[in-house]
Design a protein around this motif. Structure first.
Motif, PDB file in Angstrom:
ATOM      1  N   ILE A  33      21.430   4.400 -51.945  1.00  0.00           N
ATOM      2  CA  ILE A  33      22.165   4.982 -53.054  1.00  0.00           C
ATOM      3  C   ILE A  33      22.278   6.482 -52.869  1.00  0.00           C
ATOM      4  O   ILE A  33      21.284   7.179 -52.697  1.00  0.00           O
ATOM      5  N   GLU A  39      28.660   5.220 -59.970  1.00  0.00           N
ATOM      6  CA  GLU A  39      27.862   4.048 -60.310  1.00  0.00           C
ATOM      7  C   GLU A  39      27.374   4.122 -61.747  1.00  0.00           C
ATOM      8  O   GLU A  39      27.300   5.183 -62.359  1.00  0.00           O
ATOM      9  N   GLY A  42      22.981  -0.533 -61.888  1.00  0.00           N
ATOM     10  CA  GLY A  42      23.081  -1.657 -60.978  1.00  0.00           C
ATOM     11  C   GLY A  42      24.445  -1.858 -60.363  1.00  0.00           C
ATOM     12  O   GLY A  42      24.660  -2.807 -59.638  1.00  0.00           O
ATOM     13  N   SER A  44      28.071   0.010 -58.515  1.00  0.00           N
ATOM     14  CA  SER A  44      28.739   1.175 -57.942  1.00  0.00           C
ATOM     15  C   SER A  44      30.141   0.791 -57.526  1.00  0.00           C
ATOM     16  O   SER A  44      30.414  -0.352 -57.179  1.00  0.00           O
ATOM     17  N   ASP A  94      15.334  -4.581 -56.214  1.00  0.00           N
ATOM     18  CA  ASP A  94      16.385  -3.727 -56.782  1.00  0.00           C
ATOM     19  C   ASP A  94      17.715  -4.116 -56.136  1.00  0.00           C
ATOM     20  O   ASP A  94      17.927  -3.896 -54.944  1.00  0.00           O
ATOM     21  N   THR A  96      21.964  -3.970 -56.204  1.00  0.00           N
ATOM     22  CA  THR A  96      23.125  -3.236 -56.685  1.00  0.00           C
ATOM     23  C   THR A  96      24.393  -4.008 -56.344  1.00  0.00           C
ATOM     24  O   THR A  96      24.455  -4.710 -55.327  1.00  0.00           O
ATOM     25  N   GLN A  98      28.564  -3.727 -55.846  1.00  0.00           N
ATOM     26  CA  GLN A  98      29.650  -2.807 -55.552  1.00  0.00           C
ATOM     27  C   GLN A  98      30.981  -3.514 -55.768  1.00  0.00           C
ATOM     28  O   GLN A  98      31.177  -4.634 -55.297  1.00  0.00           O
TER      29      GLN A  98
END
Length: 278
Positions: A33, A39, A42, A44, A94, A96, A98
């Motif tokens: 990140i 973002e 969680g 982006s 963790d 994320t 996109q």
């Protein structure tokens, strides 16, 4: 027999089950990140998606169909054409998400609402895979089996939503409406598995964690009932060990999870001599 000795004697997991990430849900690419990335929690925005054509080139109606199709995949941990799943480097728990930066803002907002549910599924599924290994113990095995049964119901729900989508009867609002009731339960379970994985909980520690989390969710009857059901399923193996010890005097604890350890090298004569000389 202590837990370390029990773990050393338990069967090992086959190497092919660890080396092939697509079998265990560990196939998500890692990402770092950076401050320059647009973002929110969680999520982006990424303009370099894997698709040949940016989603912004399509009309909003077509975009909605594409986004629904991608979300139905993301709900079961599979990347779509314009939604990708990444792991944050150095943080196993963790995740994320996109999305294509050219996606309609309203659709991005709906996608953002569903991403916590997608993340919960991924974390729970990974926990089930890792805690099904022999060395994690009977309590974790039972807990993972109960979670696997829940995920089967969840996957059936996603399959029904996909069927409605193929019939042309599912909108983005409808997808959010049908997924919303599951979010509280899945997020509560994802919190439990994250804590259990971070603290490497085994045996009674798993049961204590489930009980404390159920008490913390006292205001939500549905979530609390689910956590209590999970606790009941996970405690079956532990109570079986306790029952044999109470009624038969036998400690059947192959993974060293019980609160009493057995030393088979000691005999009754040795105990008498030790007591006499001390």
């Amino acid at each position: 027999m202590d837990s370390a000795a029990a773990i050393s004697l338990c069967p090992s997991t086959p190497a092919w089950n660890l080396d092939r990430p697509f079998l265990t849900g560990q196939f998500y690419q890692e990402t770092k990140i950076t401050p320059g990335t647009t973002e929110y929690k969680g999520v982006s925005a990424d303009s370099s998606s894997g698709a040949d054509k940016a989603i912004g080139c399509y009309h909003a109606t077509i975009q909605e169909l594409i986004v629904i199709d991608d979300l139905l995949s993301t709900l079961i941990g599979i990347e779509g054409r314009y939604i990708s799943i990444k792991k944050v480097r150095g943080k196993e728990d963790d995740i994320t998400f996109q999305v294509d930066a050219s996606m309609d803002l309203a659709l991005q907002e709906f996608a953002k609402r569903l991403f916590p549910l997608c993340e919960s599924y991924i974390l729970i599924n990974q926990f089930v895979e890792t805690r099904s290994q022999f060395k994690t113990g009977l309590v974790n095995h039972a807990f993972a089996a109960a979670l696997r049964a829940l995920l089967l119901d969840y996957q059936a729900m996603v399959a029904q939503l996909e069927h409605q989508f193929r019939l042309g009867k599912l909108s983005i609002q409808g997808l959010w409406f049908y997924c919303q009731p599951m979010m509280g339960s899945m997020q509560a379970l994802s919190m439990v598995v994250k804590k259990a994985a971070a603290n490497n909980c085994v045996g009674s520690a798993v049961l204590n964690l489930l009980q404390s989390q159920a008490k913390a969710m006292a205001g939500d009857h549905v979530v609390r009932s689910l956590l209590e059901k999970m606790s009941q399923s996970a405690s079956t193996a532990y109570l079986g060990i306790l029952e044999r010890w109470v009624y038969e005097g036998v400690i059947d604890d192959p993974y060293g999870e019980f609160f009493i350890a057995e030393n088979k090298s000691l005999q009754k004569v040795n105990l008498f001599q030790y007591h006499f000389f001390t």
